[in-house]
Design a protein around this motif. Structure first.
Motif, short mmCIF file in Angstrom:
data_model
loop_
_atom_site.label_atom_id
_atom_site.label_comp_id
_atom_site.label_asym_id
_atom_site.label_seq_id
_atom_site.Cartn_x
_atom_site.Cartn_y
_atom_site.Cartn_z
N ARG A 1 44.83 28.61 37.45
CA ARG A 1 45.79 28.72 36.35
C ARG A 1 46.05 30.19 36.07
O ARG A 1 45.14 31.02 36.15
CB ARG A 1 45.25 28.05 35.07
CG ARG A 1 45.31 26.55 35.09
CD ARG A 1 46.73 26.04 34.94
NE ARG A 1 46.77 24.60 34.74
CZ ARG A 1 47.88 23.91 34.55
NH1 ARG A 1 49.03 24.53 34.54
NH2 ARG A 1 47.84 22.60 34.38
N PRO A 2 47.30 30.55 35.74
CA PRO A 2 47.60 31.95 35.44
C PRO A 2 46.79 32.46 34.25
O PRO A 2 46.56 31.74 33.28
CB PRO A 2 49.10 31.93 35.10
CG PRO A 2 49.62 30.70 35.76
CD PRO A 2 48.51 29.70 35.70
N ILE A 3 46.35 33.70 34.35
CA ILE A 3 45.62 34.35 33.27
C ILE A 3 45.95 35.83 33.32
O ILE A 3 46.10 36.41 34.39
CB ILE A 3 44.10 34.10 33.39
CG1 ILE A 3 43.37 34.63 32.15
CG2 ILE A 3 43.53 34.69 34.66
CD1 ILE A 3 41.91 34.19 32.07
N ASP A 4 46.09 36.44 32.16
CA ASP A 4 46.44 37.86 32.07
C ASP A 4 45.15 38.67 31.95
O ASP A 4 44.57 38.79 30.87
CB ASP A 4 47.35 38.10 30.87
CG ASP A 4 47.83 39.53 30.79
OD1 ASP A 4 47.71 40.24 31.81
OD2 ASP A 4 48.32 39.94 29.73
N PHE A 5 44.69 39.22 33.07
CA PHE A 5 43.47 40.00 33.07
C PHE A 5 43.74 41.41 32.58
O PHE A 5 44.57 42.12 33.15
CB PHE A 5 42.88 40.06 34.48
CG PHE A 5 42.32 38.75 34.97
CD1 PHE A 5 41.04 38.35 34.63
CD2 PHE A 5 43.08 37.92 35.77
CE1 PHE A 5 40.53 37.15 35.08
CE2 PHE A 5 42.57 36.72 36.23
CZ PHE A 5 41.30 36.33 35.88
N THR A 6 43.05 41.82 31.54
CA THR A 6 43.16 43.19 31.04
C THR A 6 41.84 43.94 31.15
O THR A 6 41.79 45.13 30.87
CB THR A 6 43.63 43.19 29.57
OG1 THR A 6 42.71 42.43 28.78
CG2 THR A 6 45.02 42.57 29.46
N ASP B 1 44.73 35.55 43.46
CA ASP B 1 46.17 35.74 43.28
C ASP B 1 46.96 34.55 43.82
O ASP B 1 48.15 34.62 44.02
CB ASP B 1 46.64 37.03 43.96
CG ASP B 1 46.46 37.01 45.48
OD1 ASP B 1 45.95 36.00 46.02
OD2 ASP B 1 46.82 38.01 46.13
N LYS C 1 45.26 43.41 41.42
CA LYS C 1 44.92 42.75 40.16
C LYS C 1 45.08 41.24 40.32
O LYS C 1 46.16 40.76 40.67
CB LYS C 1 45.84 43.25 39.04
CG LYS C 1 45.53 42.64 37.68
CD LYS C 1 46.47 43.17 36.63
CE LYS C 1 46.20 42.53 35.27
NZ LYS C 1 47.12 43.04 34.22
N THR D 1 45.66 37.33 39.33
CA THR D 1 46.58 36.73 38.36
C THR D 1 46.19 35.31 37.97
O THR D 1 46.77 34.75 37.05
CB THR D 1 48.00 36.70 38.94
OG1 THR D 1 47.99 36.02 40.20
CG2 THR D 1 48.54 38.11 39.13
#
Length: 202
Positions: free
Chosen positions: A72-77, A114, A168, A170
């Motif tokens: 599942r998409p996740i915004d890694f910061t 990704d 990165k 995703t």
């Protein structure tokens, strides 16, 4: 989150994973996830089904198997150093399938990637076992065991990052199963797992 319930509930009216009124001590919630492996049988045709919980989606029923999309998409910061959760489980003696013998295997893995991974349980060539040789996996935590935890136990799995990679990720892949050979329709109908309060540690 999703499960293999779509297949077993539609075929035999049973669910592999349910909400249990058994939260770990000190939790702010009142329920946990309960997974139970079963033998699914329709008109005398049977297949073993592993109790499971995963981040992704159940795509479709395919005969007595299923098609699952992991990720599942996740915004890694930031980079978490571990995944932490509470669990209790029992691993029974394998009594279904022919892939292996002995004690059933609990399996948990978490990957940052990704791309999504699609598995058809009727096609072994699609099976997904994460490692750094798998294209697109940039970080992962992996745990498997035949050990029982009769009481709620805090688990923390370190996340390892692939060296020399600046890409990165995703998507998040995260899977819990009380029967690690479930892809091969093999395991114990006595195996179960409870999971509660999943979080990343930074």
């Amino acid at each position: 989150w999703d499960t293999g319930n779509h297949a077993t509930a539609g075929l035999i009216g049973k669910q592999l994973t349910v909400a249990a009124e058994d939260a770990r001590p000190g939790s702010t919630g009142v329920r946990s996830a309960y997974m139970k492996s079963i033998m699914a049988s329709v008109l005398g045709i049977g297949k073993f089904a592993a109790g499971n919980l995963f981040v992704g989606r159940f795509v479709a029923v395919d005969g007595m198997g299923g098609i699952v999309e992991f990720g599942r998409p996740i915004d890694f910061t930031a980079r978490p150093k571990a995944i932490r959760f509470w669990m209790k489980n029992h691993q029974g003696t394998i009594n279904e399938g022919s892939h292996t013998s002995g004690i059933d295997l609990a399996k948990i893995y978490c990957c940052f990637t990704d791309r999504k991974f699609t598995v058809n349980t009727n096609k072994p060539e699609t099976f997904f076992t994460p490692n750094f040789e798998t294209e697109g996996i940039y970080a992962m935590a992996y745990w498997e065991s035949t050990e029982d935890h009769s009481e709620w136990t805090l688990m923390e799995l370190p996340i390892e990052y692939k060296q020399g990679v600046t890409t990165k990720p995703t998507l998040l892949v995260l899977t819990f199963s009380c029967s690690g050979y479930g892809d091969y329709f093999t395991g114990s109908t006595d195996s179960y797992m409870y999971i509660d309060d999943v979080e990343f540690v930074y």
